[in-house]
Design a protein around this motif. Structure first.
Motif, short mmCIF file in Angstrom:
data_model
loop_
_atom_site.label_atom_id
_atom_site.label_comp_id
_atom_site.label_asym_id
_atom_site.label_seq_id
_atom_site.Cartn_x
_atom_site.Cartn_y
_atom_site.Cartn_z
N ALA A 275 16.05 -28.41 -2.02
CA ALA A 275 15.29 -27.26 -1.51
C ALA A 275 16.18 -26.29 -0.72
O ALA A 275 15.66 -25.45 0.02
CB ALA A 275 14.13 -27.75 -0.65
N SER A 276 17.48 -26.38 -0.92
CA SER A 276 18.39 -25.59 -0.07
C SER A 276 18.23 -24.08 -0.25
O SER A 276 18.60 -23.31 0.62
CB SER A 276 19.84 -26.01 -0.31
OG SER A 276 20.17 -25.79 -1.65
N ALA A 277 17.67 -23.64 -1.37
CA ALA A 277 17.51 -22.20 -1.60
C ALA A 277 16.12 -21.70 -1.21
O ALA A 277 15.80 -20.53 -1.41
CB ALA A 277 17.79 -21.87 -3.07
N ILE A 278 15.30 -22.59 -0.65
CA ILE A 278 13.93 -22.18 -0.31
C ILE A 278 13.84 -21.98 1.20
O ILE A 278 14.05 -22.92 1.97
CB ILE A 278 12.92 -23.26 -0.75
CG1 ILE A 278 13.03 -23.52 -2.25
CG2 ILE A 278 11.51 -22.86 -0.36
CD1 ILE A 278 12.20 -24.70 -2.73
N THR A 279 13.55 -20.75 1.61
CA THR A 279 13.33 -20.53 3.05
C THR A 279 12.34 -19.40 3.25
O THR A 279 12.23 -18.49 2.43
CB THR A 279 14.67 -20.28 3.79
OG1 THR A 279 14.41 -20.39 5.19
CG2 THR A 279 15.29 -18.93 3.46
N GLY A 280 11.56 -19.51 4.32
CA GLY A 280 10.53 -18.50 4.61
C GLY A 280 9.30 -18.66 3.74
O GLY A 280 8.45 -17.77 3.70
N ALA A 281 9.18 -19.81 3.06
CA ALA A 281 8.03 -20.01 2.16
C ALA A 281 6.84 -20.60 2.91
O ALA A 281 7.01 -21.47 3.77
CB ALA A 281 8.45 -20.93 1.02
#
Ligand SMILES: NC(=O)c1ccc[n+]([C@@H]2O[C@H](COP(=O)([O-])OP(=O)(O)OC[C@H]3O[C@@H](n4cnc5c(N)ncnc54)[C@H](OP(=O)(O)O)[C@@H]3O)[C@@H](O)[C@H]2O)c1
Length: 222
Positions: free
Chosen positions: A208-214
């Motif tokens: 999940a390293s590319a998922i942020t602010g979700a």
């Protein structure tokens, strides 16, 4: 890993999954309850910590980070609910839910950030009910909307440090407390704590390293 609200219904399941995955963790909760796992070097129990108290929270996070050698992930589960209509309601309920949901998460984040390593993860507990508030849900939804906006702002602030910040937004969780207060509910439609724990484990993982602010709804069939 740090889990707040670790002795509650969802917190206990998330803690169990982290232990199963061989994570070293600290469990933080205001309860001093029998639900607490036993304290060990790999599973530190910090009971009786009121996360609305910023000084107590700072001490707890410093203690946890010292014993764990840093923090890779913070899962903010501490929080709660109240149903009250605005007509005839009490502003104290709004203050209480703000403290319970926003202040606890803010304090835990502020106190942990100095120890969160690059590549770290923060997962917050929002609520699906905060997207469109139903009757009697104003104070709760406003506090969980606060969590959503905190998540978005913090994700931007931490982007360049490689720390991701996301929130999960459950509908009704299938907990013993919810079954008790809503005995006529369709339990099989509710989201199970194990399903939320799966999502949290994914958000904590390298995948999940590319998922942020979700802000991720997890609503079962509600
Ligand atoms: N249950 C649902 O249907 C649902 C739906 C959407 C979102 N959520 C959110 O999901 C999270 C977990 O829900 P849950 O059903 O597992 O709740 P829970 O069983 O009540 O667990 C929450 C835990 O957080 C602790 N806590 C509360 N205030 C604290 C404070 N000031 N300092 C430290 N610990 C504190 C609670 O202690 P006490 O028992 O002493 O309060 C409890 O052990 C909450 O944030 C909740 O708002 C729940």
């Amino acid at each position: 890993m740090i889990v707040t609200g670790a002795f509650g219904a969802l917190g206990a399941i998330v803690t169990r999954e982290l232990v199963k995955a061989h994570c070293r963790l600290a469990c933080v909760d205001q309860l001093t309850s029998a639900n607490a796992p036993s304290d060990s070097a790999d599973c530190i129990v910090l009971a009786g910590i009121d996360l609305t108290d910023s000084t107590a929270t700072c001490k707890a996070m410093m203690n946890a980070a010292g014993r764990l050698g840093g923090i890779d992930g913070l899962v903010n589960i501490a929080g709660g609910f109240a149903w009250e209509k605005i007509d005839g309601g009490d502003i104290a309920t709004w203050d209480r839910l703000y403290n319970l949901n926003v202040r606890t998460a803010f304090n835990a984040i502020r106190a942990s950030l100095p120890y969160i390593l690059s590549g770290g993860r923060i997962v917050n507990m929002g609520a699906a009910g905060a997207v469109k508030a139903a009757a009697g849900m104003g104070a709760y939804a406003a506090s969980k909307a606060g969590i959503a906006k905190m998540t978005e702002a913090l994700s931007e602030e931490l982007k360049d440090k490689g720390i991701t910040v996301n929130a999960v937004l459950p509908s009704i969780i299938d907990t013993p407390a919810n079954r008790l207060t809503m005995p006529q509910g369709e339990f099989e439609r509710w989201v199970r704590p194990e399903q939320i724990a799966d999502l949290i484990m994914f958000l904590l993982s390298e995948r999940a390293s590319a998922i942020t602010g979700a802000l991720i709804p997890i609503t079962g069939r509600v």
